[in-house]
Write a protein that holds these residues in place. Sequence first.
Motif, PDB file in Angstrom:
ATOM      1  N   LEU A 226       0.694  -0.985  -0.018  1.00 35.31           N
ATOM      2  CA  LEU A 226       0.164   0.158  -0.136  1.00 35.31           C
ATOM      3  C   LEU A 226       1.062   1.211   0.062  1.00 35.31           C
ATOM      4  CD1 LEU A 226      -2.399   1.506   0.146  1.00 35.31           C
ATOM      5  CD2 LEU A 226      -2.619   1.024   2.692  1.00 35.31           C
ATOM      6  N   ILE A 227       1.082   1.959  -1.228  1.00 33.99           N
ATOM      7  CA  ILE A 227       1.942   3.055  -1.291  1.00 33.99           C
ATOM      8  C   ILE A 227       1.117   4.219  -0.998  1.00 33.99           C
ATOM      9  CG2 ILE A 227       3.209   4.209  -3.155  1.00 33.99           C
ATOM     10  CD1 ILE A 227       3.593   1.974  -4.681  1.00 33.99           C
ATOM     11  N   LYS A 228       1.594   4.893   0.212  1.00 36.64           N
ATOM     12  CA  LYS A 228       0.924   5.954   0.787  1.00 36.64           C
ATOM     13  C   LYS A 228       1.826   7.174   0.550  1.00 36.64           C
ATOM     14  CE  LYS A 228      -1.360   5.610   4.520  1.00 36.64           C
ATOM     15  NZ  LYS A 228      -2.858   5.715   4.124  1.00 36.64           N
ATOM     16  N   ASP A 229       1.411   8.474   1.026  1.00 34.22           N
ATOM     17  CA  ASP A 229       2.107   9.763   0.829  1.00 34.22           C
ATOM     18  C   ASP A 229       3.429   9.603   1.242  1.00 34.22           C
ATOM     19  OD1 ASP A 229       1.219   9.516   3.672  1.00 34.22           O
ATOM     20  OD2 ASP A 229       0.245  11.371   3.361  1.00 34.22           O
ATOM     21  N   ARG A 240       8.014   6.143  -9.188  1.00 31.27           N
ATOM     22  CA  ARG A 240       9.155   5.678  -8.737  1.00 31.27           C
ATOM     23  C   ARG A 240       8.869   4.538  -7.576  1.00 31.27           C
ATOM     24  NH1 ARG A 240      14.097   9.478  -7.617  1.00 31.27           N
ATOM     25  NH2 ARG A 240      13.761   9.807  -9.853  1.00 31.27           N
ATOM     26  N   ALA A 241       8.005   4.984  -6.874  1.00 25.65           N
ATOM     27  CA  ALA A 241       7.845   4.117  -5.736  1.00 25.65           C
ATOM     28  C   ALA A 241       6.975   2.834  -6.064  1.00 25.65           C
ATOM     29  CB  ALA A 241       6.719   4.732  -4.685  1.00 25.65           C
ATOM     30  N   PHE A 242       6.046   2.892  -7.004  1.00 27.24           N
ATOM     31  CA  PHE A 242       5.498   1.731  -7.572  1.00 27.24           C
ATOM     32  C   PHE A 242       6.269   0.852  -8.083  1.00 27.24           C
ATOM     33  CE2 PHE A 242       2.990  -0.698 -10.692  1.00 27.24           C
ATOM     34  CZ  PHE A 242       1.618  -0.885 -10.065  1.00 27.24           C
ATOM     35  N   ARG A 243       7.168   1.600  -9.095  1.00 29.87           N
ATOM     36  CA  ARG A 243       8.213   0.757  -9.786  1.00 29.87           C
ATOM     37  C   ARG A 243       9.068  -0.279  -8.754  1.00 29.87           C
ATOM     38  NH1 ARG A 243       9.382   5.606 -13.668  1.00 29.87           N
ATOM     39  NH2 ARG A 243       7.232   5.513 -14.977  1.00 29.87           N
ATOM     40  N   ALA A 244       9.643   0.478  -7.771  1.00 32.08           N
ATOM     41  CA  ALA A 244      10.448  -0.150  -6.790  1.00 32.08           C
ATOM     42  C   ALA A 244       9.821  -1.326  -6.190  1.00 32.08           C
ATOM     43  CB  ALA A 244      10.944   0.747  -5.724  1.00 32.08           C
ATOM     44  N   VAL A 245       8.550  -1.168  -5.675  1.00 39.68           N
ATOM     45  CA  VAL A 245       7.828  -2.307  -5.146  1.00 39.68           C
ATOM     46  C   VAL A 245       7.523  -3.456  -6.217  1.00 39.68           C
ATOM     47  CG1 VAL A 245       5.550  -3.012  -4.320  1.00 39.68           C
ATOM     48  CG2 VAL A 245       6.664  -0.953  -3.606  1.00 39.68           C
ATOM     49  N   ILE A 254      -0.469  -4.479  -5.587  1.00 38.08           N
ATOM     50  CA  ILE A 254      -0.165  -2.987  -5.187  1.00 38.08           C
ATOM     51  C   ILE A 254      -1.226  -2.112  -5.139  1.00 38.08           C
ATOM     52  CG2 ILE A 254       1.544  -0.982  -5.809  1.00 38.08           C
ATOM     53  CD1 ILE A 254       3.331  -3.078  -7.227  1.00 38.08           C
ATOM     54  N   GLU A 255      -1.557  -1.459  -3.862  1.00 38.13           N
ATOM     55  CA  GLU A 255      -2.342  -0.505  -4.014  1.00 38.13           C
ATOM     56  C   GLU A 255      -1.741   1.005  -3.852  1.00 38.13           C
ATOM     57  OE1 GLU A 255      -6.355   0.741  -1.124  1.00 38.13           O
ATOM     58  OE2 GLU A 255      -5.273  -1.128  -0.481  1.00 38.13           O
ATOM     59  N   VAL A 256      -2.081   1.966  -4.219  1.00 39.13           N
ATOM     60  CA  VAL A 256      -1.958   3.202  -4.169  1.00 39.13           C
ATOM     61  C   VAL A 256      -2.626   4.130  -3.865  1.00 39.13           C
ATOM     62  CG1 VAL A 256      -0.590   4.980  -5.698  1.00 39.13           C
ATOM     63  CG2 VAL A 256      -0.332   2.699  -6.337  1.00 39.13           C
ATOM     64  N   GLU A 257      -2.192   4.996  -3.032  1.00 39.21           N
ATOM     65  CA  GLU A 257      -3.248   6.153  -2.267  1.00 39.21           C
ATOM     66  C   GLU A 257      -3.091   7.393  -3.237  1.00 39.21           C
ATOM     67  OE1 GLU A 257      -3.434   7.251   2.162  1.00 39.21           O
ATOM     68  OE2 GLU A 257      -2.402   8.886   1.140  1.00 39.21           O
ATOM     69  N   VAL A 258      -4.270   7.815  -3.759  1.00 36.44           N
ATOM     70  CA  VAL A 258      -4.135   9.190  -4.486  1.00 36.44           C
ATOM     71  C   VAL A 258      -5.071  10.239  -3.672  1.00 36.44           C
ATOM     72  CG1 VAL A 258      -3.758   7.979  -6.610  1.00 36.44           C
ATOM     73  CG2 VAL A 258      -6.174   8.425  -5.923  1.00 36.44           C
ATOM     74  N   ASP A 273      -3.102  -2.125  -8.959  1.00 40.71           N
ATOM     75  CA  ASP A 273      -4.247  -3.285  -8.756  1.00 40.71           C
ATOM     76  C   ASP A 273      -5.550  -2.727  -8.028  1.00 40.71           C
ATOM     77  OD1 ASP A 273      -2.827  -5.643  -9.524  1.00 40.71           O
ATOM     78  OD2 ASP A 273      -1.548  -5.278  -7.958  1.00 40.71           O
ATOM     79  N   LEU A 274      -5.188  -1.650  -7.320  1.00 38.56           N
ATOM     80  CA  LEU A 274      -6.118  -0.945  -6.374  1.00 38.56           C
ATOM     81  C   LEU A 274      -5.763   0.226  -6.086  1.00 38.56           C
ATOM     82  CD1 LEU A 274      -8.202  -2.776  -3.628  1.00 38.56           C
ATOM     83  CD2 LEU A 274      -7.625  -0.413  -3.224  1.00 38.56           C
ATOM     84  N   ILE A 275      -6.715   1.307  -6.333  1.00 35.19           N
ATOM     85  CA  ILE A 275      -6.577   2.777  -6.014  1.00 35.19           C
ATOM     86  C   ILE A 275      -7.334   3.275  -4.825  1.00 35.19           C
ATOM     87  CG2 ILE A 275      -6.278   5.045  -6.972  1.00 35.19           C
ATOM     88  CD1 ILE A 275      -6.186   3.827  -9.661  1.00 35.19           C
ATOM     89  N   LEU A 276      -6.601   3.765  -3.855  1.00 31.05           N
ATOM     90  CA  LEU A 276      -7.414   4.448  -2.584  1.00 31.05           C
ATOM     91  C   LEU A 276      -7.592   5.863  -2.651  1.00 31.05           C
ATOM     92  CD1 LEU A 276      -8.028   3.991   0.589  1.00 31.05           C
ATOM     93  CD2 LEU A 276      -5.792   4.361   0.979  1.00 31.05           C
TER      94      LEU A 276
END
Length: 352
Positions: A226-229, A240-245, A254-258, A273-276
């Motif tokens: 879960l990639i947060k702020d 960059r965070a997404f690619r690293a994971v 992978i879920e990403v917070e926007v 896969d999922l967007i928060l």
Amino acid sequence: MTPRPDELPLLQIGFGRPGEAVNGAGGGCGDACGCGGDDDFGLDPLECGLDPDLARLLADAGLDPVQVEDIAHMAIEEDLDQGVDVTTVATIPEDAVATADFTAREAGTVAGLRIAEAVLSVVCTEEFEVERHAEDGDRVTAGQKLLSVRTRVRDLLTAERSALNLLCHLSGIATATRAWADALQGTSARVRDTRKTTPGLRALEKYAVRCGGGVNHRMSLSDAALIKDNHVVAAGGVARAFRAVREEFPDVPIEVEVDRLDQIEPVLAEGADLILLDNFTPEETAEAVALVAGRAKLESSGRLTLENAPEYAATGVDYLAVGSLTHSSPVLDIGLDLRDEEHGAGGAGERA
């Protein structure tokens, strides 16, 4: 011949084996477990403890019986502090036996009945009989009998508070979750929990969410990303965070917070896969749903209340993340009452 777990004597919590100092009890099921399991019996540490039928019921519910046993021991050991229940020992004859009923004192959804049985099982020095009147996930009414137990009165009263602490807490979570699930009826959205749980009780609290009709988010930091702020800041950008994971853990969801609509398309391009959707209004959420058009799952977080839940759900979002389910739900009031034996104790139930 190695004895089966159900052939071993239950140890009175607060006491070791004969000739063994209290502080010498090892943690056969884990450091918090009071069963004192070690190589004396030649058992695998995972095999000590609960009645096999109860263990199977817990496993069927998606719970680890060993973990439940550890929690039960920890709760009782905390209450006894290596001593005895001085009030009960002083006032109740050692051979007194009675039946007690766990009874709902208000309406709600129950969760944790088998966990209450596990607490009883680590306290009771003799076999106890149970009669099950309700199952986890049931909606119950005030005055409804949930579980009846017949055993030594001393054991019942010693186990009472620890069993009720867990049962009332988990039933409170299930009750709160049921209110959210009811609010979302008729939509495709589901309410789900977060990792805002009580240390040591996450598996039980997330189980209670399932009993209330909710679904679970990740159980641990290793289940999914879960990639947060803060991750974005530390990594130098969301991409960059997404690619690293993805590079380090290619098979992990992978879920990403926007927190803005303009961040969604770049996240989709990376393959989230999922967007928060953090603190989006219902109108912004509807725009996000239209923009994503099924290319990823969407989860709303922040600004959510029971009152506006149907409005968010109507946008087509997949999940509503509600941390308060586990960190702020009030307990469901459940009591344990000894029966007046002169007026009948009821029929014998299942042995545990």
